[in-house]
Design a protein around this motif. Structure first.
Motif, PDB file in Angstrom:
ATOM      1  N   THR A  43       0.871  -1.049   0.107  1.00  8.38           N
ATOM      2  CA  THR A  43       0.100  -0.010  -0.162  1.00  8.38           C
ATOM      3  C   THR A  43       0.947   1.184  -0.009  1.00  8.38           C
ATOM      4  OG1 THR A  43      -1.777  -0.987   1.312  1.00  8.38           O
ATOM      5  CG2 THR A  43      -1.640   1.179   1.420  1.00  8.38           C
ATOM      6  N   PRO A  44       0.479   2.342  -0.949  1.00 10.99           N
ATOM      7  CA  PRO A  44      -0.769   2.702  -1.611  1.00 10.99           C
ATOM      8  C   PRO A  44      -0.729   1.825  -2.980  1.00 10.99           C
ATOM      9  CG  PRO A  44       0.951   4.322  -2.016  1.00 10.99           C
ATOM     10  CD  PRO A  44       1.432   3.472  -0.947  1.00 10.99           C
ATOM     11  N   LEU A  45       0.349   1.163  -3.148  1.00  8.64           N
ATOM     12  CA  LEU A  45       0.221   0.409  -4.624  1.00  8.64           C
ATOM     13  C   LEU A  45      -0.482  -0.910  -4.349  1.00  8.64           C
ATOM     14  CD1 LEU A  45       3.956   1.256  -6.034  1.00  8.64           C
ATOM     15  CD2 LEU A  45       1.577   2.314  -6.371  1.00  8.64           C
ATOM     16  N   LEU A  46      -0.734  -1.777  -5.509  1.00 12.68           N
ATOM     17  CA  LEU A  46      -1.223  -3.094  -5.403  1.00 12.68           C
ATOM     18  C   LEU A  46      -0.222  -4.170  -5.715  1.00 12.68           C
ATOM     19  CD1 LEU A  46      -4.723  -2.351  -7.121  1.00 12.68           C
ATOM     20  CD2 LEU A  46      -4.227  -2.503  -4.604  1.00 12.68           C
ATOM     21  N   PRO A  47      -0.255  -5.345  -5.287  1.00 12.73           N
ATOM     22  CA  PRO A  47       0.749  -6.306  -5.723  1.00 12.73           C
ATOM     23  C   PRO A  47       0.650  -6.191  -7.206  1.00 12.73           C
ATOM     24  CG  PRO A  47      -0.551  -7.001  -3.703  1.00 12.73           C
ATOM     25  CD  PRO A  47      -1.144  -5.638  -4.240  1.00 12.73           C
ATOM     26  N   THR A 104      -4.218  -9.395 -13.109  1.00  6.62           N
ATOM     27  CA  THR A 104      -5.687  -9.912 -12.595  1.00  6.62           C
ATOM     28  C   THR A 104      -6.794  -9.089 -12.903  1.00  6.62           C
ATOM     29  OG1 THR A 104      -5.384  -9.067 -10.500  1.00  6.62           O
ATOM     30  CG2 THR A 104      -4.582 -11.415 -10.774  1.00  6.62           C
ATOM     31  N   THR A 105      -6.550  -7.738 -13.397  1.00 11.17           N
ATOM     32  CA  THR A 105      -7.579  -6.732 -13.554  1.00 11.17           C
ATOM     33  C   THR A 105      -7.725  -6.479 -15.172  1.00 11.17           C
ATOM     34  OG1 THR A 105      -5.863  -4.791 -13.412  1.00 11.17           O
ATOM     35  CG2 THR A 105      -7.363  -5.727 -11.307  1.00 11.17           C
ATOM     36  N   GLN A 106      -6.672  -6.732 -15.752  1.00 15.44           N
ATOM     37  CA  GLN A 106      -6.800  -6.436 -17.423  1.00 15.44           C
ATOM     38  C   GLN A 106      -6.362  -7.580 -18.225  1.00 15.44           C
ATOM     39  OE1 GLN A 106      -4.316  -3.175 -17.764  1.00 15.44           O
ATOM     40  NE2 GLN A 106      -6.169  -1.814 -18.150  1.00 15.44           N
ATOM     41  N   LEU A 107      -6.931  -8.151 -19.229  1.00 21.71           N
ATOM     42  CA  LEU A 107      -6.814  -9.045 -20.100  1.00 21.71           C
ATOM     43  C   LEU A 107      -5.706  -8.604 -21.146  1.00 21.71           C
ATOM     44  CD1 LEU A 107      -6.811 -11.964 -20.714  1.00 21.71           C
ATOM     45  CD2 LEU A 107      -8.624 -11.477 -22.229  1.00 21.71           C
ATOM     46  N   ARG A 136       3.760 -12.289 -42.642  1.00 20.98           N
ATOM     47  CA  ARG A 136       3.057 -11.609 -43.873  1.00 20.98           C
ATOM     48  C   ARG A 136       2.419 -12.400 -44.864  1.00 20.98           C
ATOM     49  NH1 ARG A 136       2.896  -6.697 -45.465  1.00 20.98           N
ATOM     50  NH2 ARG A 136       4.496  -6.022 -43.637  1.00 20.98           N
ATOM     51  N   GLU A 137       1.260 -12.157 -45.127  1.00 28.43           N
ATOM     52  CA  GLU A 137       0.361 -13.003 -45.847  1.00 28.43           C
ATOM     53  C   GLU A 137       0.404 -12.395 -47.325  1.00 28.43           C
ATOM     54  OE1 GLU A 137      -0.606 -15.527 -44.815  1.00 28.43           O
ATOM     55  OE2 GLU A 137      -0.781 -15.469 -42.469  1.00 28.43           O
ATOM     56  N   THR A 138       0.229 -10.939 -47.459  1.00 28.34           N
ATOM     57  CA  THR A 138       0.355 -10.280 -48.759  1.00 28.34           C
ATOM     58  C   THR A 138       0.832  -8.920 -48.244  1.00 28.34           C
ATOM     59  OG1 THR A 138      -1.572  -9.066 -48.403  1.00 28.34           O
ATOM     60  CG2 THR A 138      -1.969 -11.300 -49.243  1.00 28.34           C
ATOM     61  N   ASP A 139       1.086  -8.121 -49.409  1.00 28.25           N
ATOM     62  CA  ASP A 139       1.577  -6.913 -49.312  1.00 28.25           C
ATOM     63  C   ASP A 139       0.806  -6.089 -48.193  1.00 28.25           C
ATOM     64  OD1 ASP A 139       3.847  -7.511 -50.846  1.00 28.25           O
ATOM     65  OD2 ASP A 139       2.853  -6.161 -52.603  1.00 28.25           O
ATOM     66  N   ARG A 140      -0.384  -6.337 -47.945  1.00 26.06           N
ATOM     67  CA  ARG A 140      -1.170  -5.536 -47.340  1.00 26.06           C
ATOM     68  C   ARG A 140      -1.480  -6.360 -46.069  1.00 26.06           C
ATOM     69  NH1 ARG A 140      -5.867  -2.983 -48.717  1.00 26.06           N
ATOM     70  NH2 ARG A 140      -6.638  -4.738 -50.131  1.00 26.06           N
ATOM     71  N   ALA A 141      -1.166  -7.299 -45.719  1.00 28.25           N
ATOM     72  CA  ALA A 141      -1.890  -8.096 -44.441  1.00 28.25           C
ATOM     73  C   ALA A 141      -0.880  -9.142 -44.085  1.00 28.25           C
ATOM     74  CB  ALA A 141      -2.924  -9.074 -45.393  1.00 28.25           C
ATOM     75  N   VAL A 142      -0.976  -8.997 -42.688  1.00 28.76           N
ATOM     76  CA  VAL A 142      -0.025 -10.082 -41.904  1.00 28.76           C
ATOM     77  C   VAL A 142      -0.876 -10.639 -40.765  1.00 28.76           C
ATOM     78  CG1 VAL A 142       1.911  -8.381 -41.958  1.00 28.76           C
ATOM     79  CG2 VAL A 142       0.216  -8.296 -40.015  1.00 28.76           C
ATOM     80  N   SER A 143      -0.581 -11.722 -40.291  1.00 29.73           N
ATOM     81  CA  SER A 143      -1.127 -12.565 -39.281  1.00 29.73           C
ATOM     82  C   SER A 143      -0.252 -12.271 -38.132  1.00 29.73           C
ATOM     83  CB  SER A 143      -0.998 -14.169 -39.639  1.00 29.73           C
ATOM     84  OG  SER A 143      -1.889 -14.259 -40.636  1.00 29.73           O
ATOM     85  N   VAL A 144      -0.956 -12.073 -37.125  1.00 27.91           N
ATOM     86  CA  VAL A 144      -0.215 -11.814 -35.713  1.00 27.91           C
ATOM     87  C   VAL A 144      -0.796 -12.631 -34.603  1.00 27.91           C
ATOM     88  CG1 VAL A 144       0.089  -9.898 -33.808  1.00 27.91           C
ATOM     89  CG2 VAL A 144      -0.476  -9.191 -36.374  1.00 27.91           C
ATOM     90  N   THR A 145       0.355 -13.398 -34.240  1.00 28.62           N
ATOM     91  CA  THR A 145       0.196 -14.379 -33.012  1.00 28.62           C
ATOM     92  C   THR A 145       0.397 -13.615 -31.787  1.00 28.62           C
ATOM     93  OG1 THR A 145       0.771 -16.047 -34.584  1.00 28.62           O
ATOM     94  CG2 THR A 145       0.750 -16.563 -32.146  1.00 28.62           C
ATOM     95  N   ILE A 146      -0.734 -13.935 -30.738  1.00 32.74           N
ATOM     96  CA  ILE A 146      -0.496 -13.291 -29.380  1.00 32.74           C
ATOM     97  C   ILE A 146      -0.568 -14.153 -28.297  1.00 32.74           C
ATOM     98  CG2 ILE A 146      -1.785 -11.672 -27.781  1.00 32.74           C
ATOM     99  CD1 ILE A 146      -2.822 -10.389 -30.587  1.00 32.74           C
ATOM    100  N   GLU A 147       0.379 -14.303 -27.391  1.00 31.90           N
ATOM    101  CA  GLU A 147       0.141 -15.054 -26.463  1.00 31.90           C
ATOM    102  C   GLU A 147      -0.799 -14.385 -25.377  1.00 31.90           C
ATOM    103  OE1 GLU A 147       3.842 -15.489 -23.942  1.00 31.90           O
ATOM    104  OE2 GLU A 147       3.069 -16.857 -22.636  1.00 31.90           O
ATOM    105  N   PRO A 148      -1.721 -14.991 -24.855  1.00 28.81           N
ATOM    106  CA  PRO A 148      -2.957 -14.292 -24.087  1.00 28.81           C
ATOM    107  C   PRO A 148      -2.296 -14.700 -22.569  1.00 28.81           C
ATOM    108  CG  PRO A 148      -3.618 -16.196 -24.753  1.00 28.81           C
ATOM    109  CD  PRO A 148      -2.438 -16.163 -25.577  1.00 28.81           C
ATOM    110  N   GLY A 149      -2.892 -13.630 -21.644  1.00 30.41           N
ATOM    111  CA  GLY A 149      -2.719 -13.842 -20.348  1.00 30.41           C
ATOM    112  C   GLY A 149      -3.640 -15.003 -19.942  1.00 30.41           C
ATOM    113  N   ARG A 150      -3.553 -15.238 -18.403  1.00 26.03           N
ATOM    114  CA  ARG A 150      -4.146 -16.475 -18.134  1.00 26.03           C
ATOM    115  C   ARG A 150      -5.465 -16.465 -17.927  1.00 26.03           C
ATOM    116  NH1 ARG A 150      -2.516 -16.017 -11.619  1.00 26.03           N
ATOM    117  NH2 ARG A 150      -3.601 -13.992 -11.284  1.00 26.03           N
TER     118      ARG A 150
END
Length: 353
Positions: free
Chosen positions: A22-26, A39-42, A51-65
């Motif tokens: 306190t005053p901060l959170l763990p 634990t409060t924001q995903l 890159r899929e085309t000149d204008r497109a990409v695939s983005v892979t994201i590791e999500p939170g728990r």
């Protein structure tokens, strides 16, 4: 006399940690070690870009728990910080539904703040904000003969479905009719061709509109003679979706559409002066309240910018607004207004955060 129930061990540990920090959170300290522990924001971490085309990409994201996973065909809202401002957009999930990481495929659009960032300049390791997957444009539990009609980046949710079926080794009778301006602009073209070669149940029909013109759904009689016997999934520009609604008018229960393109706007109306909190802005006819507010430097909540997610709503205090899709004027004090699809109709006043 009331008795207070004792805290469980985990709660006691959290309470003790909170007292110590306190005053901060763990979480403030844990976030310094790994932002995905929030634990409060995903949140998610970008772990790969392809890159899929000149204008497109695939983005892979590791999500939170706290990520709950997704069903093939759903979409996810992603928050990206650009020049110090957080922008939220919705993107279809193109990876299979049981994957540990989530994947979105993004096609850059002109003047698209977020899509340009994702396609051109998003370093590996970037932390993004996430919401849980949404949408009912999903595979049925027991896929019957299917027809997928897609155009441009509309192939993205369908690719998530096909990858899910392919990963399960159970691609049923599926016909994909996909339109793209050219071979170079056709997202997933090589993978679709390889999948069709590997899975006898999958047939892919590709149309290059730059050479062959746009698909007329009446052509399905020739391309897919049994189209009436299939459950249809259609995703692409609004013109295609509107045409699909007409084409399947007799059997609407066999049609599912996914609409991510902004609807056509009415350019009528007078515009007007709108007060955003304590700031007055002149809003031109045909300009959304969201665009006008942002251009004037007002901190605006935003979301899909297509009238789908309701992430941009603000309370209307005075006046009325114009629905830019229909031209209708509406609103009463206290109504929540979707600022991305609403314009000015005379003077009005909005509450801002």
């Amino acid at each position: 006399m009331f008795r207070v129930a004792p805290l469980r061990p985990g709660r006691r540990l959290l309470a003790a940690a909170t007292a110590m920090t306190t005053p901060l959170l763990p979480e403030d300290f844990l976030g310094l070690i790994d932002p995905l522990w929030s634990t409060t924001q995903l949140r998610g971490r970008v772990v790969a870009r392809r890159r899929e085309t000149d204008r497109a990409v695939s983005v892979t994201i590791e999500p939170g728990r706290d990520w709950d996973g997704h069903r093939a065909g759903q979409y996810v809202r992603v928050g990206i910080d650009v020049d110090g401002v957080r922008h939220w957009r919705s993107y279809s999930l193109s990876g299979p539904q049981d994957a540990d990481h989530l994947t979105i495929t993004v096609q850059a659009v002109p003047d698209g703040i977020v899509s340009q960032k994702l396609v051109r300049d998003l370093p590996i390791g970037t932390i993004v904000q996430l919401e849980q997957a949404q949408g009912d444009f999903v595979l049925p539990d027991a896929p019957s003969p299917l027809l997928m009609v897609t155009a441009g980046s509309g192939i993205t949710p369908v690719m998530g479905m096909l990858r899910t079926l392919d990963a399960a080794g159970a691609v049923p009778d599926v016909v994909v009719v996909h339109s793209a301006p050219s071979a170079e602009d056709s997202i997933f073209a090589a993978e679709l061709a390889a999948m069709a070669e590997r899975r006898s149940g999958l047939r892919v029909i590709t149309r290059h509109t730059g050479e062959q013109g746009r698909l007329d759904l009446a052509e399905l009689d020739e391309l897919v003679p049994d189209w009436r016997d299939r459950d249809a999934y259609v995703c692409g520009p609004s013109e295609l979706l509107d045409a699909a609604g007409t084409h399947w008018a007799a059997t609407p229960d066999r049609l599912r559409v996914e609409r991510f393109t902004a609807p056509a706007r009415s350019t009528g109306g007078s515009g007007g002066r709108v007060e955003y909190g304590d700031r007055a802005v002149d809003v031109e006819p045909g300009t959304s309240l969201l665009e006008a507010g942002e251009a004037a430097g007002v901190l605006m909540p935003s979301g899909c910018r297509m009238g789908i997610c309701f992430g941009c709503v603000l309370p209307l205090r005075d006046g009325q607004v114009r629905d830019l899709r229909t031209g209708d004027v509406h609103g009463e004090p206290g109504d929540l207004v979707q600022t991305c699809i609403s314009g000015a109709s005379g003077t009005a006043r909005l509450d801002t955060p």
